[in-house]
Design an enzyme around this catalytic site. Structure first.
Site, PDB file in Angstrom:
ATOM      1  N   GLY A  27       0.835  -1.201   0.000  1.00 32.36           N
ATOM      2  CA  GLY A  27       0.000   0.000   0.000  1.00 32.36           C
ATOM      3  C   GLY A  27       0.863   1.242   0.000  1.00 32.36           C
ATOM      4  O   GLY A  27       1.980   1.233   0.532  1.00 32.36           O
ATOM      5  N   GLY A  29      -0.758   4.788  -0.087  1.00 36.24           N
ATOM      6  CA  GLY A  29      -1.482   6.048   0.101  1.00 36.24           C
ATOM      7  C   GLY A  29      -0.735   6.891   1.122  1.00 36.24           C
ATOM      8  O   GLY A  29       0.450   6.659   1.394  1.00 36.24           O
ATOM      9  N   TRP A  31      -1.090   7.056   4.457  1.00 34.35           N
ATOM     10  CA  TRP A  31      -0.731   6.279   5.644  1.00 34.35           C
ATOM     11  C   TRP A  31       0.300   5.208   5.290  1.00 34.35           C
ATOM     12  O   TRP A  31       1.253   4.972   6.038  1.00 34.35           O
ATOM     13  CB  TRP A  31      -2.001   5.708   6.254  1.00 34.35           C
ATOM     14  CG  TRP A  31      -1.944   4.994   7.584  1.00 34.35           C
ATOM     15  CD1 TRP A  31      -2.796   4.000   7.970  1.00 34.35           C
ATOM     16  CD2 TRP A  31      -1.065   5.202   8.697  1.00 34.35           C
ATOM     17  NE1 TRP A  31      -2.484   3.569   9.241  1.00 34.35           N
ATOM     18  CE2 TRP A  31      -1.422   4.293   9.716  1.00 34.35           C
ATOM     19  CE3 TRP A  31       0.017   6.063   8.926  1.00 34.35           C
ATOM     20  CZ2 TRP A  31      -0.754   4.203  10.946  1.00 34.35           C
ATOM     21  CZ3 TRP A  31       0.685   5.984  10.158  1.00 34.35           C
ATOM     22  CH2 TRP A  31       0.296   5.071  11.141  1.00 34.35           C
ATOM     23  N   GLY A  32       0.157   4.578   4.125  1.00 33.43           N
ATOM     24  CA  GLY A  32       1.147   3.598   3.678  1.00 33.43           C
ATOM     25  C   GLY A  32       2.524   4.224   3.497  1.00 33.43           C
ATOM     26  O   GLY A  32       3.549   3.638   3.860  1.00 33.43           O
ATOM     27  N   PHE A 115     -10.043  -2.932  -0.797  1.00 31.43           N
ATOM     28  CA  PHE A 115      -9.127  -3.601  -1.723  1.00 31.43           C
ATOM     29  C   PHE A 115      -8.498  -4.879  -1.158  1.00 31.43           C
ATOM     30  O   PHE A 115      -7.833  -5.621  -1.874  1.00 31.43           O
ATOM     31  CB  PHE A 115      -7.983  -2.649  -2.133  1.00 31.43           C
ATOM     32  CG  PHE A 115      -8.454  -1.361  -2.768  1.00 31.43           C
ATOM     33  CD1 PHE A 115      -9.609  -1.320  -3.536  1.00 31.43           C
ATOM     34  CD2 PHE A 115      -7.735  -0.185  -2.593  1.00 31.43           C
ATOM     35  CE1 PHE A 115     -10.043  -0.129  -4.124  1.00 31.43           C
ATOM     36  CE2 PHE A 115      -8.163   1.012  -3.175  1.00 31.43           C
ATOM     37  CZ  PHE A 115      -9.320   1.029  -3.942  1.00 31.43           C
ATOM     38  N   LYS A 223     -14.571   3.826  14.974  1.00 33.30           N
ATOM     39  CA  LYS A 223     -14.373   5.265  15.247  1.00 33.30           C
ATOM     40  C   LYS A 223     -14.704   6.122  14.031  1.00 33.30           C
ATOM     41  O   LYS A 223     -15.064   7.294  14.164  1.00 33.30           O
ATOM     42  CB  LYS A 223     -12.945   5.520  15.740  1.00 33.30           C
ATOM     43  CG  LYS A 223     -11.821   5.107  14.793  1.00 33.30           C
ATOM     44  CD  LYS A 223     -11.434   6.182  13.802  1.00 33.30           C
ATOM     45  CE  LYS A 223     -10.548   5.631  12.705  1.00 33.30           C
ATOM     46  NZ  LYS A 223      -9.190   6.064  12.762  1.00 33.30           N
ATOM     47  N   ARG A 287     -10.427  12.816   7.421  1.00 29.57           N
ATOM     48  CA  ARG A 287     -11.246  12.997   6.211  1.00 29.57           C
ATOM     49  C   ARG A 287     -12.723  12.699   6.444  1.00 29.57           C
ATOM     50  O   ARG A 287     -13.578  13.319   5.834  1.00 29.57           O
ATOM     51  CB  ARG A 287     -10.678  12.135   5.077  1.00 29.57           C
ATOM     52  CG  ARG A 287     -10.750  10.648   5.335  1.00 29.57           C
ATOM     53  CD  ARG A 287     -10.065   9.831   4.252  1.00 29.57           C
ATOM     54  NE  ARG A 287      -8.641   9.750   4.468  1.00 29.57           N
ATOM     55  CZ  ARG A 287      -7.881   8.751   4.021  1.00 29.57           C
ATOM     56  NH1 ARG A 287      -8.404   7.768   3.320  1.00 29.57           N
ATOM     57  NH2 ARG A 287      -6.597   8.721   4.254  1.00 29.57           N
ATOM     58  N   ASN A 288     -13.043  11.728   7.319  1.00 27.12           N
ATOM     59  CA  ASN A 288     -14.449  11.386   7.550  1.00 27.12           C
ATOM     60  C   ASN A 288     -15.210  12.566   8.149  1.00 27.12           C
ATOM     61  O   ASN A 288     -16.303  12.909   7.709  1.00 27.12           O
ATOM     62  CB  ASN A 288     -14.549  10.156   8.465  1.00 27.12           C
ATOM     63  CG  ASN A 288     -14.109   8.889   7.762  1.00 27.12           C
ATOM     64  OD1 ASN A 288     -14.841   8.305   6.982  1.00 27.12           O
ATOM     65  ND2 ASN A 288     -12.865   8.471   8.017  1.00 27.12           N
TER      66      ASN A 288
END
Length: 366
Positions: A27, A29, A31-32, A115, A223, A287-288
């Site tokens: 991964g 992104g 965080w990856g 994914f 969360k 982001r949420n």
């Protein structure tokens, strides 16, 4: 730390050779990329790890026509998902999943949870049983029968042990080396948990092991539903008292649902970084919360899909799909009335209730 990580193994001639861990991050992104940066800095320092850290990158072509993998390897930077941050010269981006993992004996999974099914199917039968895995995936598939934990999916499909790491971890803050914490959830081996702790720990990133995989992983998933609720509160400018109440109620529902699904879940887990701290940071930033705020500001007239595409530049929301999956699981079991906040969040997301229902949720029987 008392645990020794320097191992020796016998080679084919019966001679002892130093055994080294070889790490691949699956991964790339935001965080990856941060995970790769943390791991890469430690791999260079620790004698029990190979210097090179591979990072599997889902290949994309950038607006200038260059491939993302080539740019990462040339500039040492993920220009799309973590611009301005050097990952470490020992990070090697690889667009070929099977090639990226083939020599690794420690796998770090950090992709959107949607994914993971496809990734596991692709790797099935290709990973030796002694490989260790850890999931940094936020979210999971919650089926009517119950949640499909990403750690369980990895263990079942690939036949390997899998720990989890989650916590109050907004990626760009860790990338800038601002102090934060995380929790490693493990099932059996404290030694393996300590190895992961050593691999991720830096002076600005403090990691604590907890023997409660299910509790740690459910916190990292649920969360995001609470963060959607907090975003509604922000979008409607309801204030700090209301937001604090929603966060507390959300944490209470997280704990109650986790313990109903897995009686082994420990109360103390909710006081670790993966619990209360992650709820706080996700409801303040992340982001949420941000997209849910925009949804409430529009009076629910703009869809989450539209807002996600506009605001997140290719990143994925987790909270809306998790809210739907949690709602379906609760409905299936007849538990909706026990979890009024969770069920209300989903009903607002699909337009059945208006955003201001977030503070009247006890009036709405699902």
């Amino acid at each position: 730390m008392s645990h020794s990580f320097h191992k020796s193994r016998q080679d084919a001639n019966g001679e002892c050779r130093d055994f080294k861990y070889r790490v691949t991050v699956v991964g790339s992104g935001s965080w990856g990329s941060v995970a790769a940066k943390l791991i890469a800095s430690n791999a260079l320092k620790l004698p029990s790890f190979h210097d090179e850290v591979r990072m599997w990158v889902f290949e994309e072509v950038l607006p200038n026509g260059e491939k993302l993998t080539d740019v990462i390897n040339k500039t040492n930077e993920n220009v799309k998902y973590l611009p301005g941050i050097k990952l470490g010269r020992n990070v090697v981006a690889d667009p070929d999943l099977e090639n990226a993992v083939k020599e690794a004996n420690m796998l770090v999974f950090v992709t959107p949870h949607q994914f993971m099914d496809g990734i596991c199917k692709k790797l099935k039968g290709k990973i030796p049983g002694e490989v260790e895995a850890i999931s940094l995936v936020k979210g999971m598939e919650v089926k009517k029968e119950g949640p499909c934990m990403i750690s369980s999916l990895i263990s079942k499909e690939l036949g390997i042990n899998c720990c989890v790491l989650t916590g109050a971890n907004i990626a760009n803050e860790i990338a800038m080396e601002k102090f934060s914490e995380a929790t490693v959830g493990y099932r059996w081996s404290r030694d393996i948990a300590e190895t992961w702790v050593q691999l991720f720990s830096t002076p600005y990133f403090m990691v604590t092991p907890v023997r409660d995989v299910e509790g740690v992983e459910l916190c990292g998933t649920l969360k995001n539903v609470v963060a959607i609720a907090a975003g509604f509160v922000d979008g409607l400018e309801m204030g700090n008292n209301t937001k604090a109440a929603i966060m507390r109620i959300g944490l209470r529902e997280m704990k109650a649902l986790s313990k109903l699904l897995y009686p082994s879940v420990k109360d103390s887990t909710f006081f670790e970084s993966c619990g209360v701290a992650d709820v706080i940071t996700t409801c303040l930033g992340g982001r949420n919360r941000r997209v849910a705020e925009a949804f409430a500001q529009s009076g629910g007239k703009r869809s989450f899909d539209e807002l996600e595409a506009e605001m997140l530049e290719g990143q994925k929301l987790q909270g809306v799909s998790t809210a739907r999956e949690v709602y379906e699981a609760l409905n299936h079991r007849g538990w909706l009335e026990m979890f009024p906040l969770f069920s209300t969040v989903h009903q607002i997301c699909i337009g059945r209730l208006k955003p201001d229902a977030i503070v009247h949720y006890h009036d709405h029987k699902a």
